[in-house]
Scaffold this active site. Structure first.
Site, PDB file in Angstrom:
ATOM      1  N   TYR A 183     -42.520  32.798  31.527  1.00 14.73           N
ATOM      2  CA  TYR A 183     -42.599  33.601  30.318  1.00 14.73           C
ATOM      3  C   TYR A 183     -41.217  34.200  30.024  1.00 14.73           C
ATOM      4  CZ  TYR A 183     -44.972  35.260  26.373  1.00 14.73           C
ATOM      5  OH  TYR A 183     -45.322  35.434  25.064  1.00 14.73           O
ATOM      6  N   ARG A 230     -42.406  33.741  14.541  1.00 11.44           N
ATOM      7  CA  ARG A 230     -41.689  34.877  15.148  1.00 11.44           C
ATOM      8  C   ARG A 230     -41.834  34.773  16.658  1.00 11.44           C
ATOM      9  NH1 ARG A 230     -43.378  39.713  17.707  1.00 11.44           N
ATOM     10  NH2 ARG A 230     -43.099  38.038  19.154  1.00 11.44           N
ATOM     11  N   LYS A 264     -48.440  31.772  27.752  1.00 10.06           N
ATOM     12  CA  LYS A 264     -49.445  32.844  27.729  1.00 10.06           C
ATOM     13  C   LYS A 264     -50.719  32.402  28.448  1.00 10.06           C
ATOM     14  CE  LYS A 264     -48.233  36.653  25.817  1.00 10.06           C
ATOM     15  NZ  LYS A 264     -48.009  37.449  24.645  1.00 10.06           N
ATOM     16  N   GLU A 286     -50.834  34.531  18.229  1.00  8.47           N
ATOM     17  CA  GLU A 286     -49.622  34.809  18.999  1.00  8.47           C
ATOM     18  C   GLU A 286     -48.359  34.497  18.204  1.00  8.47           C
ATOM     19  OE1 GLU A 286     -49.643  36.032  22.122  1.00  8.47           O
ATOM     20  OE2 GLU A 286     -47.469  35.987  22.217  1.00  8.47           O
ATOM     21  N   ASP A 287     -47.455  35.455  18.168  1.00 11.57           N
ATOM     22  CA  ASP A 287     -46.134  35.261  17.572  1.00 11.57           C
ATOM     23  C   ASP A 287     -46.160  34.728  16.131  1.00 11.57           C
ATOM     24  OD1 ASP A 287     -45.070  36.393  19.771  1.00 11.57           O
ATOM     25  OD2 ASP A 287     -43.946  34.668  20.467  1.00 11.57           O
ATOM     26  N   ASP A 341     -52.058  39.583  20.286  1.00 12.65           N
ATOM     27  CA  ASP A 341     -51.414  40.240  21.423  1.00 12.65           C
ATOM     28  C   ASP A 341     -50.166  41.013  21.024  1.00 12.65           C
ATOM     29  OD1 ASP A 341     -51.281  40.779  24.240  1.00 12.65           O
ATOM     30  OD2 ASP A 341     -49.460  39.561  24.212  1.00 12.65           O
ATOM     31  N   ASP A 342     -49.450  40.524  20.032  1.00 10.55           N
ATOM     32  CA  ASP A 342     -48.213  41.222  19.630  1.00 10.55           C
ATOM     33  C   ASP A 342     -48.542  42.601  19.072  1.00 10.55           C
ATOM     34  OD1 ASP A 342     -46.623  38.834  20.109  1.00 10.55           O
ATOM     35  OD2 ASP A 342     -47.750  38.062  18.412  1.00 10.55           O
ATOM     36  N   ASN A 386     -37.505  41.659  22.999  1.00  7.92           N
ATOM     37  CA  ASN A 386     -37.289  40.483  23.847  1.00  7.92           C
ATOM     38  C   ASN A 386     -36.495  39.429  23.106  1.00  7.92           C
ATOM     39  OD1 ASN A 386     -39.032  41.333  26.001  1.00  7.92           O
ATOM     40  ND2 ASN A 386     -40.772  40.872  24.686  1.00  7.92           N
TER      41      ASN A 386
END
Ligand code: NAD
Length: 568
Positions: free
Chosen positions: A109, A162, A180, A251-252, A274-275, A424
């Site tokens: 990750y 993203r 993930k 996700e993202d 999750d973000d 990150n």
């Protein structure tokens, strides 16, 4: 799609029927045991002569694989070595990660996965999961049926726009759902055959990728508007049809889509982002721990947040709910949290393109109360001087935005400033932990998004906590699935945050630790799952089960990577 059935034998040990023989068995990463196939199994399964003579144990294989992977110094080479191992022998791969979690988490990750996403088209060897592209319009359900296993329970999907703080990575974003889901397996024991990564590859606006002759994604500008929405709708209905028991993790996605999709689908399919929500959970756990360490109660914390996107607004939402629970009025809660975006403090005399910011914008009068001029942009140093925060959280995706002046100013008014540069990968962190230590004379309680080395300060070595969502999402997913929750709501992430906090003993608090050690991830995920499941029951979102019975179900659902006995 194949069925993978792990049964429990009479002695309580897992056993499995193996549908393949000979080279097909050795080439199947789920059933393959490599040199750990016994002589009897080799005879029965058509493997005689196909493996060298020695029979090895999984423990032995782990040692050998560890040596092989770590022979590479370069993180990306380690990433590739691990990916190769996964494609040969999944049990060995997951066991290796479980046993060396702290060492390999930054490989599978963030930060290394970010590099892998950026170079994906050049590194591509063998795909995992599914790519859904505009070419599949009208037949997405059929494409989903090409997944290798049928009993999928966890789907992680990204549209790649993203990726971490790295922006639009096109098809390369697939590294993220793959990583993930590996963490679900490692952390919460979801069986690998029950996971499915999906790249919703609807093009890219990253010109560098489009200009790259090696680019392997769907070549075209991003689908937007109605065409995008219709394809997402087809994907979600396809998932419901083909994998009706699956939880969908968004996700993202870029912020506007992230919020839209979460709101549009959270009543229709068991899902979360999750973000937005996982990050909120880990940030809340950090603030609660910082409150314990500093002795300043949560309801007296003054929090400044830099970044008002998916992560920032997610954190703002959970903090508002938490402060409400603690008895603060809406106004008190809102005054406790100041949020800045790239234009400065969110105040209601500004106009916003992103509607979700409006809810968290301060009335201009509150800025005036603090001696600030809301008609001018109010920057971090201004608000720090005026508000004297105890907590500073960065989710801006922009490095060096926690300025020395602002941090020193914060430390003048606060004995143990909690400072979380969450962006990150490491290159995007709002400040380097070593600088934060220096500027606060070693007093800061620091949690970063990506892992950083410990910092030497005078005669001390200060460990840098990582506010990693991995503490949160595997347990939330497991708890939701085992409890049979019908919906995932924000307060489940607060429940997760408190479960994580409860893993910190008094010694940890005395030592200034914000999070429990990552090496305890499985027991942390177990605790999170239990708390989340019980919370779902309390809210009437899951059927009620006796507490001991529910704990037993969570334990039974957690797969530990070891070879199942083969039914011969
Ligand atoms: P996003 O694009 O949705 O939001 C970024 C926000 O930062 C926007 O509101 C933008 O206006 C604001 N911003 C940009 N420049 C700024 C500046 N100079 N000053 C103040 N604000 C500025 O992205 P996101 O999904 O919210 O993620 C942001 C970052 O947080 C990423 O780097 C991501 O990797 C990181 N993140 C970390 C964790 C974690 O550590 N657990 C979890 C999720 C996201």
């Amino acid at each position: 799609m194949a069925r993978y059935e792990l049964a429990i034998g009479e002695d309580g040990k897992p056993e499995v029927h193996v549908p393949h023989r000979g080279h097909r068995l050795l080439e199947n990463n789920i059933y393959n045991h490599g040199t750990a196939f016994t002589l009897e199994q080799r005879e029965a399964l058509g493997l005689a002569g196909m493996l060298p003579a020695a029979v090895r144990t999984l423990e032995h294989q782990v040692q050998r694989a560890y040596g092989h992977v770590t022979a590479n110094e370069h993180p990306l080479a380690r990433y590739l070595a691990l990916a190769d191992l996964e494609s040969r022998n999944a049990t060995l791969y997951y066991r290796l990660i479980v046993e060396h979690l702290e060492e390999f988490l930054p490989i599978v990750y963030t930060p290394t996965v970010g590099r892998a996403c950026q170079k994906y088209s050049h590194l591509f060897r063998r795909g995992r999961g599914l790519w859904i592209t505009p070419n599949h319009r009208g037949r997405i359900a059929a494409v989903l049926r090409n997944a290798p296993y049928e009993d999928v329970r966890l789907i992680c999907v990204t549209d790649n726009e993203r990726i971490l703080g790295l922006g639009d990575q096109g098809a390369g974003g697939m590294g993220i759902p793959v990583g993930k889901l590996d963490l679900y397996v490692v952390g919460a024991g979801i069986h690998p055959t029950q996971t499915l990564p999906i790249s919703f590859d609807v093009g890219t606006d990253n010109q560098e990728l489009l200009d790259d002759p090696f680019y392997i994604g769907w070549r075209g500008k991003r689908l937007r508007g109605e065409a995008y929405d219709e394809l997402v709708e087809e994907l979600v209905t396809g998932i419901q049809e083909v994998f009706p028991k699956a939880l969908l993790q968004w996700e993202d996605f870029k912020k506007a889509n992230a919020f839209d999709l979460l709101d549009r689908y959270d009543e229709r399919i068991l899902s979360f982002n999750d973000d937005i929500q996982g990050t909120a959970g880990i940030a809340l756990a950090g603030v609660v721990a910082a409150s314990r360490i500093s002795g300043t109660p949560m309801e007296q914390q003054r929090i400044v947040m830099l970044g008002a996107g998916a992560a920032g607004i997610g954190i703002a939402r959970i903090l508002a709910a938490e402060l409400d629970q603690l008895g603060l009025t809406e106004e008190q809660a809102k005054r406790s949290v100041a949020i800045l975006d790239s234009e400065g403090l969110l105040v209601d005399n500004r106009s916003y393109r992103d509607a979700y910011k409006t809810k968290f914008a301060w009335p201009a009068a509150w800025a005036r109360d603090l001696g600030l001029d809301p008609d001018q942009p109010i920057d971090l140093l201004d608000i720090v001087k005026a508000m004297k925060p105890t907590v500073l959280i960065g989710t801006s995706g922009v490095p060096n935005t926690f300025s020395e002046a602002a941090v020193r100013e914060m430390a003048r008014h606060c004995e143990r400033p909690a400072i979380f540069p969450f962006s990150n990968p490491n290159s995007k962190a709002e400040a380097l932990p070593s600088d934060l230590v220096e500027w606060t004379e070693g007093r800061a309680l620091i949690a970063s998004g990506s892992p950083f080395d410990p910092v030497a300060y005078h005669d001390k070595t200060i460990d840098i906590a990582q506010g990693n969502n991995v503490y949160v999402f595997p347990g939330v997913g497991l708890g939701a699935l085992v409890s049979g929750a019908t919906k995932i709501v924000d307060s489940m992430f607060a429940a997760a945050a408190h479960a994580i906090g409860a893993q910190l003993g008094d010694d940890d608090v005395a030592a200034g630790r914000l999070y429990p050690p990552l090496s305890d991830l499985r027991s942390i995920s177990r605790a999170v799952a239990i708390e989340v499941g019980q919370h779902a029951m309390k809210l009437g979102l899951a059927p009620r089960v006796d507490a001991a019975e529910f704990e037993a179900r969570v334990d039974a659902a957690m797969w530990f990577p070891e070879y199942a006995r083969i039914k011969l």
